[in-house]
Design a protein around this motif. Structure first.
Motif, PDB file in Angstrom:
ATOM      1  N   UNK A  32       0.811  -1.213   0.000  1.00  0.00           N
ATOM      2  CA  UNK A  32       0.000   0.000   0.000  1.00  0.00           C
ATOM      3  C   UNK A  32       0.848   1.269   0.000  1.00  0.00           C
ATOM      4  N   UNK A  33       1.847   1.338   0.876  1.00  0.00           N
ATOM      5  CA  UNK A  33       2.593   2.584   1.012  1.00  0.00           C
ATOM      6  C   UNK A  33       3.336   2.921  -0.276  1.00  0.00           C
ATOM      7  N   UNK A  34       3.976   1.918  -0.871  1.00  0.00           N
ATOM      8  CA  UNK A  34       4.684   2.153  -2.135  1.00  0.00           C
ATOM      9  C   UNK A  34       3.710   2.419  -3.272  1.00  0.00           C
ATOM     10  N   UNK A  35       2.582   1.733  -3.246  1.00  0.00           N
ATOM     11  CA  UNK A  35       1.570   1.949  -4.282  1.00  0.00           C
ATOM     12  C   UNK A  35       1.002   3.357  -4.183  1.00  0.00           C
ATOM     13  N   UNK A  36       0.757   3.830  -2.967  1.00  0.00           N
ATOM     14  CA  UNK A  36       0.192   5.171  -2.790  1.00  0.00           C
ATOM     15  C   UNK A  36       1.145   6.226  -3.330  1.00  0.00           C
ATOM     16  N   UNK A  37       2.432   6.055  -3.078  1.00  0.00           N
ATOM     17  CA  UNK A  37       3.422   7.010  -3.583  1.00  0.00           C
ATOM     18  C   UNK A  37       3.481   6.963  -5.106  1.00  0.00           C
ATOM     19  N   UNK A  38       3.479   5.747  -5.656  1.00  0.00           N
ATOM     20  CA  UNK A  38       3.548   5.602  -7.105  1.00  0.00           C
ATOM     21  C   UNK A  38       2.315   6.177  -7.783  1.00  0.00           C
ATOM     22  N   UNK A  39       1.148   5.950  -7.195  1.00  0.00           N
ATOM     23  CA  UNK A  39      -0.093   6.476  -7.771  1.00  0.00           C
ATOM     24  C   UNK A  39      -0.098   7.989  -7.708  1.00  0.00           C
ATOM     25  N   UNK A  40       0.358   8.557  -6.588  1.00  0.00           N
ATOM     26  CA  UNK A  40       0.424  10.012  -6.458  1.00  0.00           C
ATOM     27  C   UNK A  40       1.297  10.615  -7.561  1.00  0.00           C
ATOM     28  N   UNK A  41       2.474  10.009  -7.771  1.00  0.00           N
ATOM     29  CA  UNK A  41       3.365  10.506  -8.824  1.00  0.00           C
ATOM     30  C   UNK A  41       2.746  10.304 -10.208  1.00  0.00           C
ATOM     31  N   UNK A  42       2.106   9.159 -10.412  1.00  0.00           N
ATOM     32  CA  UNK A  42       1.483   8.886 -11.708  1.00  0.00           C
ATOM     33  C   UNK A  42       0.402   9.906 -12.013  1.00  0.00           C
ATOM     34  N   UNK A  43      -0.423  10.231 -11.011  1.00  0.00           N
ATOM     35  CA  UNK A  43      -1.477  11.216 -11.220  1.00  0.00           C
ATOM     36  C   UNK A  43      -0.889  12.595 -11.494  1.00  0.00           C
ATOM     37  N   UNK A  44       0.222  12.905 -10.825  1.00  0.00           N
ATOM     38  CA  UNK A  44       0.862  14.190 -11.039  1.00  0.00           C
ATOM     39  C   UNK A  44       1.368  14.293 -12.481  1.00  0.00           C
ATOM     40  N   UNK A  45       2.016  13.222 -12.955  1.00  0.00           N
ATOM     41  CA  UNK A  45       2.524  13.223 -14.332  1.00  0.00           C
ATOM     42  C   UNK A  45       1.375  13.202 -15.340  1.00  0.00           C
ATOM     43  N   UNK A  46       0.293  12.511 -15.025  1.00  0.00           N
ATOM     44  CA  UNK A  46      -0.862  12.477 -15.925  1.00  0.00           C
ATOM     45  C   UNK A  46      -1.472  13.868 -16.065  1.00  0.00           C
ATOM     46  N   UNK A  47      -1.532  14.608 -14.963  1.00  0.00           N
ATOM     47  CA  UNK A  47      -2.084  15.965 -14.987  1.00  0.00           C
ATOM     48  C   UNK A  47      -1.238  16.850 -15.895  1.00  0.00           C
ATOM     49  N   UNK A  48       0.091  16.825 -15.694  1.00  0.00           N
ATOM     50  CA  UNK A  48       0.953  17.667 -16.529  1.00  0.00           C
ATOM     51  C   UNK A  48       0.951  17.169 -17.967  1.00  0.00           C
ATOM     52  N   UNK A  49       0.811  15.845 -18.160  1.00  0.00           N
ATOM     53  CA  UNK A  49       0.763  15.297 -19.511  1.00  0.00           C
ATOM     54  C   UNK A  49      -0.445  15.774 -20.289  1.00  0.00           C
ATOM     55  N   UNK A  50      -1.563  15.949 -19.606  1.00  0.00           N
ATOM     56  CA  UNK A  50      -2.759  16.468 -20.288  1.00  0.00           C
ATOM     57  C   UNK A  50      -2.534  17.889 -20.766  1.00  0.00           C
ATOM     58  N   UNK A  51      -1.772  18.674 -20.022  1.00  0.00           N
ATOM     59  CA  UNK A  51      -1.456  20.037 -20.454  1.00  0.00           C
ATOM     60  C   UNK A  51      -0.464  20.011 -21.623  1.00  0.00           C
ATOM     61  N   UNK A  52       0.540  19.123 -21.527  1.00  0.00           N
ATOM     62  CA  UNK A  52       1.563  19.047 -22.575  1.00  0.00           C
ATOM     63  C   UNK A  52       0.980  18.561 -23.894  1.00  0.00           C
ATOM     64  N   UNK A  53      -0.032  17.690 -23.815  1.00  0.00           N
ATOM     65  CA  UNK A  53      -0.641  17.163 -25.036  1.00  0.00           C
ATOM     66  C   UNK A  53      -1.235  18.288 -25.876  1.00  0.00           C
ATOM     67  N   UNK A  54      -1.827  19.271 -25.219  1.00  0.00           N
ATOM     68  CA  UNK A  54      -2.400  20.404 -25.935  1.00  0.00           C
ATOM     69  C   UNK A  54      -1.311  21.179 -26.675  1.00  0.00           C
TER      70      UNK A  54
END
Length: 117
Positions: A32-54
Motif C-alpha cells: 500500500x505505502x509504495x503503491x500510494x506514492x507511485x499512484x500520487x506521482x502517476x497522477x501528477x505526471x498524468x495531470x501535466x501530460x494532459x497540459x503538454x498534449x495540448x
C-alpha cells in the motif's frame, strides 16, 4: 475495551489506491505505502501530460499547416495573417485536417488568405 481498527473505510481507501496501481510492477502494485506514492506521482505526471498534449498537438498542427501552405507558395505566418484579415474562422486543428484530407479545399483557403494580404 478493544481497540478501534478503522475497518471498512480504511480497507476501501487502500483498495482504491491498489486498484489504481494495478498495472505497476513489483511492490508498487502490492504494497500500500509504495503503491500510494507511485499512484500520487502517476497522477501528477498524468495531470501535466494532459497540459503538454495540448501544446504538442498545436505544434503538430502548425507544422502541417506550414508544410501545406508552403506548397501553395505562402509561409505559415503570412497565411495565418491573411486568414485573420479575411475573417476565416477556421482554427489550426481544422486547417491541419483540411490540408491532409482535402488539399484542394485548403488551396482555396490559402488563395482567400493571399487575397486578403
Amino acid at each position: 475495551m478493544p481497540r478501534a481498527k478503522r475497518g471498512f473505510k480504511a480497507r476501501r481507501r487502500r483498495n482504491r489506491v491498489l486498484k489504481a496501481a494495478s498495472g505497476f510492477r513489483a511492490g508498487r502494485r502490492t504494497m500500500y505505502r509504495r503503491a500510494a506514492e507511485a499512484v500520487r506521482h502517476a497522477w501528477m505526471h498524468a495531470y501535466s501530460g494532459r497540459k503538454q498534449k495540448k501544446r504538442t498537438m498545436r505544434r503538430l498542427w502548425i507544422v502541417r499547416i506550414n508544410a501545406a501552405a508552403r506548397q501553395e507558395g505562402l509561409s505559415y505566418s503570412r497565411m495565418m495573417d491573411g486568414c485573420n484579415k479575411a475573417n476565416i474562422g477556421l482554427d489550426r486543428k481544422v486547417l491541419a485536417e483540411l490540408a491532409i484530407v482535402d488539399p484542394a479545399g485548403f488551396g482555396k483557403v490559402v488563395e482567400t488568405a493571399r487575397a486578403a494580404l
